[in-house]
Design a protein around this motif. Structure first.
Motif, PDB file in Angstrom:
ATOM      1  N   TRP A 184       0.835  -1.200   0.000  1.00 25.27           N
ATOM      2  CA  TRP A 184       0.000   0.000   0.000  1.00 25.27           C
ATOM      3  C   TRP A 184       0.875   1.257   0.000  1.00 25.27           C
ATOM      4  N   ALA A 185       1.976   1.242   0.758  1.00 27.80           N
ATOM      5  CA  ALA A 185       2.813   2.428   0.913  1.00 27.80           C
ATOM      6  C   ALA A 185       3.796   2.625  -0.237  1.00 27.80           C
ATOM      7  N   GLU A 186       4.099   1.587  -0.997  1.00 29.26           N
ATOM      8  CA  GLU A 186       5.121   1.691  -2.040  1.00 29.26           C
ATOM      9  C   GLU A 186       4.845   2.800  -3.060  1.00 29.26           C
ATOM     10  N   PRO A 187       3.641   2.938  -3.605  1.00 26.30           N
ATOM     11  CA  PRO A 187       3.428   4.019  -4.577  1.00 26.30           C
ATOM     12  C   PRO A 187       3.542   5.421  -3.965  1.00 26.30           C
ATOM     13  N   LEU A 188       3.423   5.526  -2.678  1.00 25.87           N
ATOM     14  CA  LEU A 188       3.502   6.826  -2.017  1.00 25.87           C
ATOM     15  C   LEU A 188       4.937   7.276  -1.759  1.00 25.87           C
ATOM     16  N   LEU A 189       5.904   6.359  -1.872  1.00 32.63           N
ATOM     17  CA  LEU A 189       7.300   6.660  -1.574  1.00 32.63           C
ATOM     18  C   LEU A 189       8.068   6.955  -2.861  1.00 32.63           C
ATOM     19  N   PRO A 190       9.074   7.833  -2.820  1.00 30.19           N
ATOM     20  CA  PRO A 190       9.775   8.264  -4.042  1.00 30.19           C
ATOM     21  C   PRO A 190      10.943   7.368  -4.451  1.00 30.19           C
ATOM     22  N   PHE A 191      10.813   6.046  -4.370  1.00 27.80           N
ATOM     23  CA  PHE A 191      11.932   5.170  -4.714  1.00 27.80           C
ATOM     24  C   PHE A 191      12.257   5.187  -6.203  1.00 27.80           C
ATOM     25  N   GLY A 192      11.292   5.454  -7.073  1.00 32.98           N
ATOM     26  CA  GLY A 192      11.538   5.455  -8.509  1.00 32.98           C
ATOM     27  C   GLY A 192      12.083   6.769  -9.031  1.00 32.98           C
ATOM     28  N   GLU A 193      12.162   7.786  -8.212  1.00 34.35           N
ATOM     29  CA  GLU A 193      12.622   9.100  -8.639  1.00 34.35           C
ATOM     30  C   GLU A 193      14.076   9.305  -8.227  1.00 34.35           C
ATOM     31  N   VAL A 194      14.982   8.575  -8.872  1.00 33.78           N
ATOM     32  CA  VAL A 194      16.391   8.614  -8.520  1.00 33.78           C
ATOM     33  C   VAL A 194      17.109   9.547  -9.482  1.00 33.78           C
ATOM     34  N   VAL A 226      20.855  10.832 -10.722  1.00 35.04           N
ATOM     35  CA  VAL A 226      22.278  10.544 -10.710  1.00 35.04           C
ATOM     36  C   VAL A 226      22.976  11.625 -11.514  1.00 35.04           C
ATOM     37  N   ASN A 227      24.088  12.135 -11.035  1.00 31.95           N
ATOM     38  CA  ASN A 227      24.864  13.169 -11.729  1.00 31.95           C
ATOM     39  C   ASN A 227      24.039  14.417 -11.984  1.00 31.95           C
ATOM     40  N   ASP A 228      23.313  14.892 -10.998  1.00 34.37           N
ATOM     41  CA  ASP A 228      22.510  16.107 -11.104  1.00 34.37           C
ATOM     42  C   ASP A 228      21.544  16.078 -12.276  1.00 34.37           C
ATOM     43  N   GLY A 229      21.022  14.923 -12.610  1.00 35.28           N
ATOM     44  CA  GLY A 229      20.045  14.812 -13.693  1.00 35.28           C
ATOM     45  C   GLY A 229      20.664  14.805 -15.070  1.00 35.28           C
ATOM     46  N   GLY A 230      21.983  14.666 -15.156  1.00 36.27           N
ATOM     47  CA  GLY A 230      22.649  14.661 -16.458  1.00 36.27           C
ATOM     48  C   GLY A 230      22.386  13.385 -17.229  1.00 36.27           C
ATOM     49  N   SER A 231      22.776  13.385 -18.487  1.00 32.76           N
ATOM     50  CA  SER A 231      22.521  12.219 -19.335  1.00 32.76           C
ATOM     51  C   SER A 231      23.648  11.212 -19.292  1.00 32.76           C
ATOM     52  N   SER A 232      24.683  11.452 -18.492  1.00 32.69           N
ATOM     53  CA  SER A 232      25.834  10.552 -18.489  1.00 32.69           C
ATOM     54  C   SER A 232      25.809   9.573 -17.324  1.00 32.69           C
ATOM     55  N   GLY A 233      24.633   9.230 -16.824  1.00 29.96           N
ATOM     56  CA  GLY A 233      24.519   8.288 -15.722  1.00 29.96           C
ATOM     57  C   GLY A 233      24.665   6.855 -16.186  1.00 29.96           C
ATOM     58  N   VAL A 234      24.570   5.932 -15.281  1.00 28.29           N
ATOM     59  CA  VAL A 234      24.683   4.517 -15.584  1.00 28.29           C
ATOM     60  C   VAL A 234      23.409   4.066 -16.284  1.00 28.29           C
ATOM     61  N   GLN A 235      23.571   3.338 -17.371  1.00 27.09           N
ATOM     62  CA  GLN A 235      22.445   2.859 -18.160  1.00 27.09           C
ATOM     63  C   GLN A 235      22.152   1.405 -17.810  1.00 27.09           C
ATOM     64  N   PRO A 236      20.884   0.979 -17.814  1.00 24.36           N
ATOM     65  CA  PRO A 236      20.577  -0.433 -17.617  1.00 24.36           C
ATOM     66  C   PRO A 236      21.204  -1.266 -18.724  1.00 24.36           C
ATOM     67  N   SER A 237      21.460  -2.538 -18.447  1.00 19.76           N
ATOM     68  CA  SER A 237      22.201  -3.376 -19.385  1.00 19.76           C
ATOM     69  C   SER A 237      21.486  -3.569 -20.721  1.00 19.76           C
ATOM     70  N   GLY A 238      20.159  -3.536 -20.774  1.00 19.54           N
ATOM     71  CA  GLY A 238      19.458  -3.771 -22.027  1.00 19.54           C
ATOM     72  C   GLY A 238      19.158  -2.518 -22.814  1.00 19.54           C
ATOM     73  N   SER A 239      19.464  -1.329 -22.272  1.00 20.18           N
ATOM     74  CA  SER A 239      19.087  -0.102 -22.957  1.00 20.18           C
ATOM     75  C   SER A 239      20.198   0.348 -23.898  1.00 20.18           C
ATOM     76  N   PRO A 240      19.850   1.079 -24.960  1.00 19.11           N
ATOM     77  CA  PRO A 240      20.885   1.569 -25.878  1.00 19.11           C
ATOM     78  C   PRO A 240      21.711   2.664 -25.220  1.00 19.11           C
ATOM     79  N   ARG A 241      22.975   2.715 -25.567  1.00 21.59           N
ATOM     80  CA  ARG A 241      23.862   3.709 -24.979  1.00 21.59           C
ATOM     81  C   ARG A 241      23.764   5.001 -25.778  1.00 21.59           C
ATOM     82  N   PRO A 242      23.621   6.133 -25.101  1.00 24.24           N
ATOM     83  CA  PRO A 242      23.582   7.400 -25.829  1.00 24.24           C
ATOM     84  C   PRO A 242      24.970   7.762 -26.338  1.00 24.24           C
ATOM     85  N   THR A 243      25.038   8.443 -27.467  1.00 23.58           N
ATOM     86  CA  THR A 243      26.323   8.875 -27.994  1.00 23.58           C
ATOM     87  C   THR A 243      26.725  10.156 -27.267  1.00 23.58           C
TER      88      THR A 243
END
Length: 100
Positions: free
Chosen positions: A38-48, A50-67
């Motif tokens: 019940w409490a999980e959707p109320l907590l900000p765990f998905g709003e992480v 990294v690097n002040d919101g920059g695009s050079s953070g760690v990418q998940p293994s299945g996602s394409p890498r940005p140039t």
């Protein structure tokens, strides 16, 4: 508080211990099955961020890498290895470099 609960439980020490364990397991079960979902959707765990919101953070293994953009390096801001000519580390880190 725990002493108050212990004194209110019926039976001798062994019976009280078994009832106490059942109470603990029951509370844990209710927390994991009802309260936490019940409490999980109320907590900000998905709003992480990294690097002040920059695009050079760690990418998940299945996602394409940005140039990298014109100002970024492929090392995500890390310093490039220094080219020390003639050392083993230079040949291992930079195999295409000119050898002296």
């Amino acid at each position: 508080m725990y002493g108050w609960i212990w004194r209110r439980l019926p039976g001798k020490v062994l019976v009280k211990a078994v009832i106490s364990l059942l109470l603990v397991f029951g509370i844990v079960y209710v927390l994991f099955q009802h309260v936490f979902p019940w409490a999980e959707p109320l907590l900000p765990f998905g709003e992480v961020t990294v690097n002040d919101g920059g695009s050079s953070g760690v990418q998940p293994s299945g996602s394409p890498r940005p140039t990298p953009s014109s100002g970024e390096t492929a090392l995500n801001g890390a310093a490039a290895p220094s080219a020390v000519v003639g050392t083993l580390s230079h040949r291992v880190l930079n195999p295409g470099a000119a050898q002296a």
